[in-house]
Every structure is written in structure tokens, then in C-alpha cells.
Design a protein around this motif. Sequence first.
Motif, mmCIF file in Angstrom:
data_model
loop_
_atom_site.group_PDB
_atom_site.id
_atom_site.type_symbol
_atom_site.label_atom_id
_atom_site.label_comp_id
_atom_site.label_asym_id
_atom_site.label_seq_id
_atom_site.Cartn_x
_atom_site.Cartn_y
_atom_site.Cartn_z
ATOM 1 N N LEU A 157 0.819 -1.210 0.000
ATOM 2 C CA LEU A 157 0.000 0.000 0.000
ATOM 3 C C LEU A 157 0.851 1.257 0.000
ATOM 4 O O LEU A 157 0.466 2.268 0.565
ATOM 5 C CB LEU A 157 -0.920 0.015 1.232
ATOM 6 C CG LEU A 157 -2.006 -1.048 1.296
ATOM 7 C CD1 LEU A 157 -2.652 -1.031 2.658
ATOM 8 C CD2 LEU A 157 -3.050 -0.787 0.241
ATOM 9 N N LEU A 158 2.021 1.199 -0.643
ATOM 10 C CA LEU A 158 2.973 2.308 -0.497
ATOM 11 C C LEU A 158 2.407 3.627 -1.021
ATOM 12 O O LEU A 158 2.439 4.650 -0.336
ATOM 13 C CB LEU A 158 4.264 1.956 -1.240
ATOM 14 C CG LEU A 158 5.344 3.019 -1.133
ATOM 15 C CD1 LEU A 158 5.822 3.116 0.304
ATOM 16 C CD2 LEU A 158 6.500 2.717 -2.032
ATOM 17 N N PHE A 159 1.835 3.603 -2.221
ATOM 18 C CA PHE A 159 1.319 4.837 -2.827
ATOM 19 C C PHE A 159 0.177 5.415 -1.993
ATOM 20 O O PHE A 159 0.120 6.632 -1.748
ATOM 21 C CB PHE A 159 0.857 4.542 -4.251
ATOM 22 C CG PHE A 159 0.244 5.711 -4.944
ATOM 23 C CD1 PHE A 159 0.976 6.861 -5.162
ATOM 24 C CD2 PHE A 159 -1.083 5.666 -5.365
ATOM 25 C CE1 PHE A 159 0.403 7.944 -5.790
ATOM 26 C CE2 PHE A 159 -1.649 6.748 -5.988
ATOM 27 C CZ PHE A 159 -0.906 7.884 -6.208
ATOM 28 N N GLU A 160 -0.702 4.532 -1.522
ATOM 29 C CA GLU A 160 -1.817 4.989 -0.693
ATOM 30 C C GLU A 160 -1.308 5.608 0.610
ATOM 31 O O GLU A 160 -1.841 6.604 1.083
ATOM 32 C CB GLU A 160 -2.761 3.833 -0.394
ATOM 33 C CG GLU A 160 -3.608 3.370 -1.564
ATOM 34 C CD GLU A 160 -2.871 2.454 -2.507
ATOM 35 O OE1 GLU A 160 -1.671 2.209 -2.271
ATOM 36 O OE2 GLU A 160 -3.484 1.985 -3.481
ATOM 37 N N LYS A 161 -0.247 4.994 1.141
ATOM 38 C CA LYS A 161 0.299 5.535 2.380
ATOM 39 C C LYS A 161 0.895 6.917 2.160
ATOM 40 O O LYS A 161 0.739 7.817 2.989
ATOM 41 C CB LYS A 161 1.378 4.593 2.932
ATOM 42 C CG LYS A 161 0.823 3.379 3.625
ATOM 43 C CD LYS A 161 1.966 2.546 4.141
ATOM 44 C CE LYS A 161 1.465 1.227 4.662
ATOM 45 N NZ LYS A 161 2.557 0.399 5.127
ATOM 46 N N ILE A 162 1.588 7.087 1.017
ATOM 47 C CA ILE A 162 2.165 8.408 0.716
ATOM 48 C C ILE A 162 1.047 9.441 0.599
ATOM 49 O O ILE A 162 1.130 10.535 1.165
ATOM 50 C CB ILE A 162 2.986 8.341 -0.592
ATOM 51 C CG1 ILE A 162 4.237 7.494 -0.380
ATOM 52 C CG2 ILE A 162 3.390 9.733 -1.040
ATOM 53 C CD1 ILE A 162 4.982 7.211 -1.646
ATOM 54 N N LEU A 163 -0.021 9.069 -0.113
ATOM 55 C CA LEU A 163 -1.149 9.993 -0.261
ATOM 56 C C LEU A 163 -1.753 10.321 1.092
ATOM 57 O O LEU A 163 -2.074 11.481 1.386
ATOM 58 C CB LEU A 163 -2.221 9.369 -1.158
ATOM 59 C CG LEU A 163 -2.094 9.538 -2.650
ATOM 60 C CD1 LEU A 163 -3.355 9.067 -3.318
ATOM 61 C CD2 LEU A 163 -1.853 10.988 -2.991
ATOM 62 N N TYR A 164 -1.914 9.309 1.925
ATOM 63 C CA TYR A 164 -2.521 9.522 3.247
ATOM 64 C C TYR A 164 -1.664 10.457 4.103
ATOM 65 O O TYR A 164 -2.178 11.374 4.735
ATOM 66 C CB TYR A 164 -2.683 8.166 3.933
ATOM 67 C CG TYR A 164 -3.784 8.124 4.947
ATOM 68 C CD1 TYR A 164 -5.095 7.977 4.550
ATOM 69 C CD2 TYR A 164 -3.516 8.233 6.304
ATOM 70 C CE1 TYR A 164 -6.116 7.944 5.469
ATOM 71 C CE2 TYR A 164 -4.520 8.195 7.229
ATOM 72 C CZ TYR A 164 -5.823 8.045 6.806
ATOM 73 O OH TYR A 164 -6.816 8.023 7.722
ATOM 74 N N GLY A 165 -0.343 10.223 4.036
ATOM 75 C CA GLY A 165 0.562 11.099 4.781
ATOM 76 C C GLY A 165 0.514 12.533 4.289
ATOM 77 O O GLY A 165 0.513 13.479 5.079
ATOM 78 N N LEU A 166 0.427 12.683 2.958
ATOM 79 C CA LEU A 166 0.329 14.036 2.391
ATOM 80 C C LEU A 166 -0.956 14.716 2.853
ATOM 81 O O LEU A 166 -0.965 15.902 3.191
ATOM 82 C CB LEU A 166 0.332 13.974 0.866
ATOM 83 C CG LEU A 166 1.655 14.173 0.157
ATOM 84 C CD1 LEU A 166 1.464 14.040 -1.330
ATOM 85 C CD2 LEU A 166 2.207 15.557 0.480
ATOM 86 N N GLY A 167 -2.044 13.950 2.857
ATOM 87 C CA GLY A 167 -3.314 14.512 3.312
ATOM 88 C C GLY A 167 -3.245 14.962 4.753
ATOM 89 O O GLY A 167 -3.699 16.055 5.104
ATOM 90 N N MET A 168 -2.612 14.147 5.598
ATOM 91 C CA MET A 168 -2.454 14.531 6.996
ATOM 92 C C MET A 168 -1.605 15.793 7.111
ATOM 93 O O MET A 168 -1.931 16.698 7.877
ATOM 94 C CB MET A 168 -1.802 13.370 7.751
ATOM 95 C CG MET A 168 -1.577 13.588 9.217
ATOM 96 S SD MET A 168 -0.100 14.512 9.613
ATOM 97 C CE MET A 168 1.175 13.490 8.920
ATOM 98 N N ALA A 169 -0.532 15.860 6.298
ATOM 99 C CA ALA A 169 0.353 17.029 6.366
ATOM 100 C C ALA A 169 -0.406 18.302 6.005
ATOM 101 O O ALA A 169 -0.253 19.339 6.647
ATOM 102 C CB ALA A 169 1.537 16.830 5.434
ATOM 103 N N GLY A 170 -1.253 18.231 4.958
ATOM 104 C CA GLY A 170 -1.985 19.425 4.575
ATOM 105 C C GLY A 170 -3.088 19.779 5.554
ATOM 106 O O GLY A 170 -3.420 20.943 5.737
ATOM 107 N N GLU A 171 -3.664 18.747 6.175
ATOM 108 C CA GLU A 171 -4.834 19.005 7.021
ATOM 109 C C GLU A 171 -4.448 19.601 8.369
ATOM 110 O O GLU A 171 -4.993 20.615 8.785
ATOM 111 C CB GLU A 171 -5.588 17.695 7.208
ATOM 112 C CG GLU A 171 -7.006 17.856 7.655
ATOM 113 C CD GLU A 171 -7.867 18.426 6.558
ATOM 114 O OE1 GLU A 171 -8.476 19.463 6.804
ATOM 115 O OE2 GLU A 171 -7.933 17.846 5.463
ATOM 116 N N THR A 172 -3.499 18.954 9.066
ATOM 117 C CA THR A 172 -3.103 19.502 10.360
ATOM 118 C C THR A 172 -1.605 19.751 10.453
ATOM 119 O O THR A 172 -1.181 20.507 11.298
ATOM 120 C CB THR A 172 -3.485 18.550 11.506
ATOM 121 O OG1 THR A 172 -2.870 17.298 11.245
ATOM 122 C CG2 THR A 172 -4.968 18.386 11.601
#
Lengths: 214, 145
Positions: A157-172
Motif C-alpha cells: 500500500l505504499l502509494f496509498e500511504k504516501i497519499l494519506y501522509g500528504l493529506g495529513m500534512a496538509g490538514e493539520t
Amino acid sequence: MIDGGIFGIVPFGDIIFKYSMFSTIGFVIAITFTILVYLTKPEKQLEAQKFGEDKLIDIPLHELKNRRYMAIVCGIATAGAMLTQDIFDFALFLTLVGIANIGIVSAVKREHVLNASFQYGLTSIIATLPLFGASALILAKTGTLSILELHHLNKNLLFEKILYGLGMAGETGVAPYYAAKAEMFRAPGSPYILMIHLSSLLLIVRTVEILLTI
Amino acid sequence: MIGKIWNYLSKPELVPRLFAITLAIVFIFGLFWPIYKDNNQLYPKPEYHSQALKTPLAPYDRSIVKAQYPQYLPDLGKITSYLTPIAIFIKDRTLFFGTTIVSTPGGILDEILYYTRGMDTVLESSILLVAFIIFTWLYWNRERD
């Protein structure tokens, strides 16, 4: 599991709140700071003037009430995000923290503060795309959203994890940048700003824990 | 040199742009990443138009509920099939209950739509509530100093 032993679980349908060693510590910290924010009074500031008397800046009650309410919402959402064992539920908690952060910042009537909070709002709107997109991709690829189940599945799930981390970075994740950028530390009413930092810190640690677990 | 870059980066309006560019680059790399759908889904989607005019709850009729944790399945069944009295009142009178405005997210159909997912419905409505609180506060205090 990297988060230590389990003390107990609270099932809400398919979503489980789990008290493990790690999440209990985060939960207790978030709740303690929320209570502290509720009890403390905001500090007043003496602003030096170039001409004439120095003036004491006081926070009006209506502004104080709104910011305190938003700080409490932010604290409770952080505490919930520590416990939840569901990818999509965690994304919703992140969004709630993000919007409460905007609420804390946006009540200050100064131009540069409002500018910074507008930019932060734009960032968190953009960040919902990778955040919920990553949750949807994970659901499609594995057929489940539960972190406890994803732990056993061993899918790539590497790509999904990168996306999820990016989303977290932008959100909080970028919230402290804007809080610092808008000179919120020097704006009156400091304890509420601390909630932005605390939630951002705890949620980054929790996201790393989730991304390592699944 | 580095100082100049830091100074350039310190403008607040730059971060959304940088973030969007980063995201675009990651999405372009994502095109080469295998994305597929697993057939063993926990929340299966019925075929399109397979429920229309057959059940008033179309397209949200989830007659068979799979639970993530089977040990909580008995309690889940009691809650998932629950409809509020208002929902039952409307359901008995029209075949289009699932597509009316009252059954959009946040409406009264939420119970059957989301309860298997527990906290989600609470959180979604509280996000909306917080957003409205911020907006109304800014609107009412827009002329106050």
C-alpha cells in the motif's frame, strides 16, 4: 502491533475504539490539555505605543467564547483520533481538527491573521483530496477499512500511504506553520493557540503509527 | 542563497501552491502504480438500477449486512434495520424514499446508511456543525471591532 498492550476496546458498529498503551497516553494528554484550556483565562497583553500611553489589550468575551469552544472541539477530536481503529474515521477526525483549527485562528480580527487562516483553509481543502482518496483506494484494494484487519493482510500500500501522509500534512501538519506565520504567539489569547500545536503534534505521531501498522 | 530560499518560502500564500504542486507530482507518479479493486469487499455495492422501483430504500437497501467483527454482528443487525418513525411514515407512501432530499447524508436515512460504520455519521454532521458555527460567528461579528 507496535502500540503496546491492549487495555480494552469500545465497539461502535464496525468502528472500534481501542485503548492500547500508545493511544491511552495520547488520549490522556489531549483530554488534560482540553480541560486546561477550558479552565485557564487568556492572557492580556501590554502593547507599547510609539506615541502616548501603552495600552492593555483585552480579549472581548464574545471572541473568547468562540475561540475557547473551537479549542475544546479541537481537543476532543484529537482525543478521539488517538483511539479510533478505522482509516476513514481517522480521516474524518483529521478534517474536524483542521476545521476547528481554522475556527481558532479566524476569530482574531487582524488582517495578517485572517490572511494566514484563509491560506490555511485553502491548504486543508486541497488536502481532503489525498486524504479521502487514499482511504477510498485502500478500501478498493483490500476490501476493508479496519486497521486491525489491514495489519494481517500484508498488501503493498505504499502509494496509498504516501497519499494519506500528504493529506495529513496538509490538514493539520502545516497548522503550526500558519500559527507561527500569523504571529499568533504574539496575538492576545495564547492558550487556545497551543491546542493547534498539540493536536498537530499528536496527530502526526498517530498517523506515523497507523502507517507503520497497516 | 539558502537564506533567500527560506525568505521566499516564508510567505503564507505560497504553501497552498507548493502543496498542490507536490500533490500533482505524486499523482503523476501514481499513474504508474497498480491500482485495482479487490473482489472480496466488506461493503458491496449493488448493481446499478437493480433496486429501482422494487424497494423504497433504493439505491441504499442493504438487505445483507456483513460485519467487520462477527462477534458484534447480533447487536449490529438490531441497529442496522432500524428506521425512525418519520422514515417509516415516508417509506410507506412512496417508492422513491431513497432518492428524496430527506435521505441525503445528514437526513433521516442516515441510520440505515451509516450505522454499521458507527462513529462516521456523528463526525460528518459535527464537521458540518463546526463549519456553520465559524461562518455564523464571522457573519454576526463582521462589523464589530
